[in-house]
Design a protein around this motif. Structure first.
Motif, PDB file in Angstrom:
ATOM      1  N   UNK A   4      21.445  39.799  48.615  1.00  0.00           N
ATOM      2  CA  UNK A   4      22.294  38.987  47.746  1.00  0.00           C
ATOM      3  C   UNK A   4      23.713  39.506  47.844  1.00  0.00           C
ATOM      4  N   UNK A   5      24.654  38.587  48.014  1.00  0.00           N
ATOM      5  CA  UNK A   5      26.042  38.987  48.144  1.00  0.00           C
ATOM      6  C   UNK A   5      26.663  39.103  46.767  1.00  0.00           C
ATOM      7  N   UNK A   6      27.311  40.216  46.539  1.00  0.00           N
ATOM      8  CA  UNK A   6      27.985  40.426  45.263  1.00  0.00           C
ATOM      9  C   UNK A   6      29.449  40.028  45.422  1.00  0.00           C
ATOM     10  N   UNK A   7      29.923  39.261  44.480  1.00  0.00           N
ATOM     11  CA  UNK A   7      31.314  38.802  44.510  1.00  0.00           C
ATOM     12  C   UNK A   7      32.147  39.753  43.654  1.00  0.00           C
ATOM     13  N   UNK A   8      33.121  40.359  44.280  1.00  0.00           N
ATOM     14  CA  UNK A   8      33.981  41.301  43.555  1.00  0.00           C
ATOM     15  C   UNK A   8      35.223  40.566  43.085  1.00  0.00           C
ATOM     16  N   UNK A   9      35.567  40.771  41.840  1.00  0.00           N
ATOM     17  CA  UNK A   9      36.754  40.142  41.289  1.00  0.00           C
ATOM     18  C   UNK A   9      37.963  41.018  41.599  1.00  0.00           C
ATOM     19  N   UNK A  10      39.094  40.388  41.865  1.00  0.00           N
ATOM     20  CA  UNK A  10      40.285  41.194  42.171  1.00  0.00           C
ATOM     21  C   UNK A  10      40.715  42.001  40.948  1.00  0.00           C
ATOM     22  N   UNK A  11      41.164  43.209  41.216  1.00  0.00           N
ATOM     23  CA  UNK A  11      41.595  44.094  40.143  1.00  0.00           C
ATOM     24  C   UNK A  11      42.932  43.609  39.569  1.00  0.00           C
ATOM     25  N   UNK A  12      43.010  43.601  38.264  1.00  0.00           N
ATOM     26  CA  UNK A  12      44.258  43.202  37.608  1.00  0.00           C
ATOM     27  C   UNK A  12      44.956  44.447  37.081  1.00  0.00           C
ATOM     28  N   UNK A  13      46.259  44.410  37.103  1.00  0.00           N
ATOM     29  CA  UNK A  13      47.049  45.546  36.682  1.00  0.00           C
ATOM     30  C   UNK A  13      47.661  45.279  35.306  1.00  0.00           C
ATOM     31  N   UNK A  14      47.813  46.337  34.542  1.00  0.00           N
ATOM     32  CA  UNK A  14      48.439  46.238  33.232  1.00  0.00           C
ATOM     33  C   UNK A  14      49.947  46.122  33.379  1.00  0.00           C
ATOM     34  N   UNK A  15      50.478  46.707  34.446  1.00  0.00           N
ATOM     35  CA  UNK A  15      51.920  46.717  34.672  1.00  0.00           C
ATOM     36  C   UNK A  15      52.358  45.470  35.423  1.00  0.00           C
ATOM     37  N   UNK A  16      53.557  45.021  35.105  1.00  0.00           N
ATOM     38  CA  UNK A  16      54.130  43.879  35.812  1.00  0.00           C
ATOM     39  C   UNK A  16      55.073  44.373  36.892  1.00  0.00           C
ATOM     40  N   UNK A  17      55.583  43.434  37.671  1.00  0.00           N
ATOM     41  CA  UNK A  17      56.503  43.789  38.740  1.00  0.00           C
ATOM     42  C   UNK A  17      57.810  44.361  38.174  1.00  0.00           C
ATOM     43  N   UNK A  18      58.231  43.881  37.008  1.00  0.00           N
ATOM     44  CA  UNK A  18      59.457  44.387  36.372  1.00  0.00           C
ATOM     45  C   UNK A  18      59.298  45.851  35.965  1.00  0.00           C
ATOM     46  N   UNK A  19      58.097  46.204  35.481  1.00  0.00           N
ATOM     47  CA  UNK A  19      57.842  47.599  35.113  1.00  0.00           C
ATOM     48  C   UNK A  19      57.953  48.514  36.326  1.00  0.00           C
ATOM     49  N   UNK A  20      57.440  48.074  37.473  1.00  0.00           N
ATOM     50  CA  UNK A  20      57.532  48.878  38.692  1.00  0.00           C
ATOM     51  C   UNK A  20      58.984  49.042  39.137  1.00  0.00           C
ATOM     52  N   UNK A  21      59.755  48.004  39.000  1.00  0.00           N
ATOM     53  CA  UNK A  21      61.155  48.087  39.395  1.00  0.00           C
ATOM     54  C   UNK A  21      61.928  49.041  38.469  1.00  0.00           C
ATOM     55  N   UNK A  22      61.652  48.993  37.166  1.00  0.00           N
ATOM     56  CA  UNK A  22      62.292  49.921  36.228  1.00  0.00           C
ATOM     57  C   UNK A  22      61.942  51.361  36.558  1.00  0.00           C
ATOM     58  N   UNK A  23      60.664  51.594  36.859  1.00  0.00           N
ATOM     59  CA  UNK A  23      60.218  52.935  37.194  1.00  0.00           C
ATOM     60  C   UNK A  23      60.903  53.419  38.465  1.00  0.00           C
ATOM     61  N   UNK A  24      61.036  52.534  39.420  1.00  0.00           N
ATOM     62  CA  UNK A  24      61.665  52.902  40.679  1.00  0.00           C
ATOM     63  C   UNK A  24      63.128  53.277  40.483  1.00  0.00           C
ATOM     64  N   UNK A  25      63.842  52.517  39.686  1.00  0.00           N
ATOM     65  CA  UNK A  25      65.261  52.817  39.453  1.00  0.00           C
ATOM     66  C   UNK A  25      65.411  54.130  38.669  1.00  0.00           C
ATOM     67  N   UNK A  26      64.545  54.396  37.706  1.00  0.00           N
ATOM     68  CA  UNK A  26      64.575  55.630  36.951  1.00  0.00           C
ATOM     69  C   UNK A  26      64.244  56.825  37.835  1.00  0.00           C
ATOM     70  N   UNK A  27      63.276  56.655  38.720  1.00  0.00           N
ATOM     71  CA  UNK A  27      62.842  57.744  39.601  1.00  0.00           C
ATOM     72  C   UNK A  27      63.926  58.078  40.610  1.00  0.00           C
ATOM     73  N   UNK A  28      64.603  57.077  41.124  1.00  0.00           N
ATOM     74  CA  UNK A  28      65.656  57.324  42.094  1.00  0.00           C
ATOM     75  C   UNK A  28      66.902  57.915  41.422  1.00  0.00           C
ATOM     76  N   UNK A  29      67.095  57.644  40.127  1.00  0.00           N
ATOM     77  CA  UNK A  29      68.252  58.168  39.421  1.00  0.00           C
ATOM     78  C   UNK A  29      68.155  59.673  39.224  1.00  0.00           C
ATOM     79  N   UNK A  30      66.958  60.181  39.155  1.00  0.00           N
ATOM     80  CA  UNK A  30      66.785  61.636  38.967  1.00  0.00           C
ATOM     81  C   UNK A  30      66.966  62.344  40.216  1.00  0.00           C
TER      82      UNK A  30
END
Length: 145
Positions: free
Chosen positions: A119-145
């Protein structure tokens, strides 16, 4: 048919052949050449029969359908016992004789040999709590340090 060919070839080998050299025109020399050609014909026929047998064997193997153990069981069995077996397992688990994880392993075990039985099991795609805007904010903060 191949046994007859073997018998003929053995009988030809056991026949007494003249040891003296005969001339080309004598009847005995003609007999020897026909005997040799008969042997060659028999050998050729034997090889042809062996090749035919090999071809037939290969064709049989190609036509043979491989059945899984589940298909064989379904053909032989008139009554399906799975519901009764599941009920029995559930009773045993309620009594506490078998642990829940062991019962789940028994119920969901897949002893399938062919891929079509699995029997084939169907895996659902993983959803993230973070949005793309959160990743961009983190990236700008990380590069600022």
């Amino acid at each position: 048919m191949s046994l007859e060919l073997v018998r003929l070839s053995l009988s030809m080998d056991t026949e007494i052949t003249p040891t003296d050299k005969a001339t080309k025109n004598s009847p005995s020399s003609r007999h020897n050449t026909s005997e040799i050609t008969n042997r060659a014909k028999l050998k050729k026929k034997k090889l042809q029969l062996q090749k035919q047998k090999q071809k037939i064997d290969i064709e049989k193997k190609k036509r043979k359908k491989i059945k899984s153990a589940i298909e064989k069981y379904k053909e032989d069995c008139v009554y399906d016992n799975t519901e009764a077996n599941v009920k029995a397992l559930l009773k045993i688990t309620k009594l506490g004789k078998v642990q829940n994880d062991v019962a789940e392993k028994i119920l969901f075990k897949q002893p399938c040999l062919l891929s079509r039985d699995r029997k084939q099991t169907i895996t659902q795609p993983l959803t993230s709590v973070f949005t793309e805007e959160d990743f961009q904010k983190f990236e700008t903060e990380y590069q600022a340090k």
